[in-house]
Design an enzyme around this catalytic site. Structure first.
Site, PDB file in Angstrom:
ATOM      1  N   TYR A   1     -58.860  61.521 -16.454  1.00 25.73           N
ATOM      2  CA  TYR A   1     -60.047  62.528 -15.619  1.00 25.73           C
ATOM      3  C   TYR A   1     -59.689  61.900 -13.962  1.00 25.73           C
ATOM      4  O   TYR A   1     -59.346  60.884 -13.565  1.00 25.73           O
ATOM      5  CB  TYR A   1     -61.374  62.537 -16.095  1.00 25.73           C
ATOM      6  CG  TYR A   1     -61.944  61.059 -16.182  1.00 25.73           C
ATOM      7  CD1 TYR A   1     -62.541  60.277 -14.770  1.00 25.73           C
ATOM      8  CD2 TYR A   1     -61.888  60.272 -17.130  1.00 25.73           C
ATOM      9  CE1 TYR A   1     -63.081  59.161 -14.884  1.00 25.73           C
ATOM     10  CE2 TYR A   1     -62.670  59.099 -17.227  1.00 25.73           C
ATOM     11  CZ  TYR A   1     -62.956  58.402 -16.231  1.00 25.73           C
ATOM     12  OH  TYR A   1     -63.474  57.225 -16.232  1.00 25.73           O
ATOM     13  N   CYS A   2     -60.095  63.049 -13.104  1.00 29.99           N
ATOM     14  CA  CYS A   2     -60.119  62.811 -11.662  1.00 29.99           C
ATOM     15  C   CYS A   2     -58.512  62.157 -11.298  1.00 29.99           C
ATOM     16  O   CYS A   2     -58.540  60.995 -10.524  1.00 29.99           O
ATOM     17  CB  CYS A   2     -61.271  61.921 -11.178  1.00 29.99           C
ATOM     18  SG  CYS A   2     -61.129  61.722  -9.391  1.00 29.99           S
TER      19      CYS A   2
END
Length: 282
Positions: A151-152
């Site tokens: 994620y990110c």
């Protein structure tokens, strides 16, 4: 306040540690971001020295601007809020980051009196601090580079053996900058990744998988906590913080007796302004 000599990491001296991580925060997750916005303004005006702010939050989903523009973002945000998580759009770059008690948020706040754009240098400074901390405390070899599936994701993901434990974002003001690291120290990195994936599954809605829709495809196996990476279940947020502070102190940082206190109502005013500016679909 004039800068003195720099530390080995290129940090200006004096350099302070403002530790508010002992007890995880609850409530509006924008409050620590507003606090850092206030600190950076003082640093930029020369009223405070440079410093690092440490904090944790019991449960929050911190979105990037592009996450907020997804077609069903409001439904995904409402789902997290119904489960007791604070949900907000941050004023720095990147995408969704889920926070829990095992995540230590580390923000380097530095003066930039000349207003020179050196964002890569600031990112590299944070990476150097983290890699040094992990090497010295646990013998881990960390490196920077995007981890697809985490994620990110971003150019300055920090990982060990291909599994990300930290993402870095940046917020720049006219005369100061803040480099924010979200370090998954304890707990389960894959559990946080699964939460992020669930957000995107809901936020993308019927358009999930469309090539024109801008969101990361999160796979839980690409994110891990430091506890998981070392195989040491006792490694938690407090252990990471102690190791990080040792690294900072080797470079001349000083622990402040008390973090600076903003004027009454200042943080609430900044939170309202941030929400008005960033928490919009378009």
């Amino acid at each position: 306040m004039k800068e003195k000599n720099e530390t080995g990491l290129g940090l200006p001296a004096p350099f302070y540690i403002w530790d508010r991580s002992e007890t995880p925060m609850e409530g509006d997750v924008l409050l620590p971001f507003a606090y850092e916005e206030w600190l950076c303004r003082l640093i930029g005006r020369g009223e405070l020295p440079a410093g690092v702010h440490l904090w944790r939050h019991r449960g929050a989903a911190v979105l990037g601007l592009r996450d907020r523009r997804l077609p069903e973002a409001e439904a995904a945000m409402a789902q997290f809020a119904a489960e007791g998580w604070s949900v907000a759009v941050r004023n720095s770059g990147g995408a969704l980051v889920p926070l829990d008690e095992g995540v230590v948020n580390v923000t380097l706040m530095l003066p930039n009196p000349a207003g020179v754009m050196e964002h890569r240098a600031d990112f590299r400074r944070m990476v150097a601090l983290l890699t040094e901390t992990l090497r010295d405390a646990w013998g881990l070899r960390a490196e920077a580079g995007e981890i697809a599936g985490a994620y990110c994701p971003g150019e300055y993901d920090v990982s060990v053996d291909g599994r990300k434990f930290c993402g870095i974002a940046q917020r720049r003001q006219l005369r100061a900058s803040a480099v924010q690291a979200f370090v998954v120290a304890g707990g389960s990195g894959s559990a946080l990744a699964a939460r992020a994936r669930r957000f995107y599954d809901t936020a993308a809605g019927a358009r999930a998988g469309e090539s024109g829709l801008d969101y990361p495809v999160v796979e839980p196996g690409f994110t891990a906590s430091l506890a998981e990476l070392t195989g040491d279940a006792a490694l938690d947020a407090a252990a990471f913080k102690r190791a990080l502070i040792r690294s900072l102190e080797r470079h001349g940082a000083v622990r402040a007796a008390e973090p600076p206190v903003p004027p009454q109502g200042e943080l609430e005013r900044l939170v309202a302004a941030m929400r008005e500016r960033y928490d919009k679909r378009a």
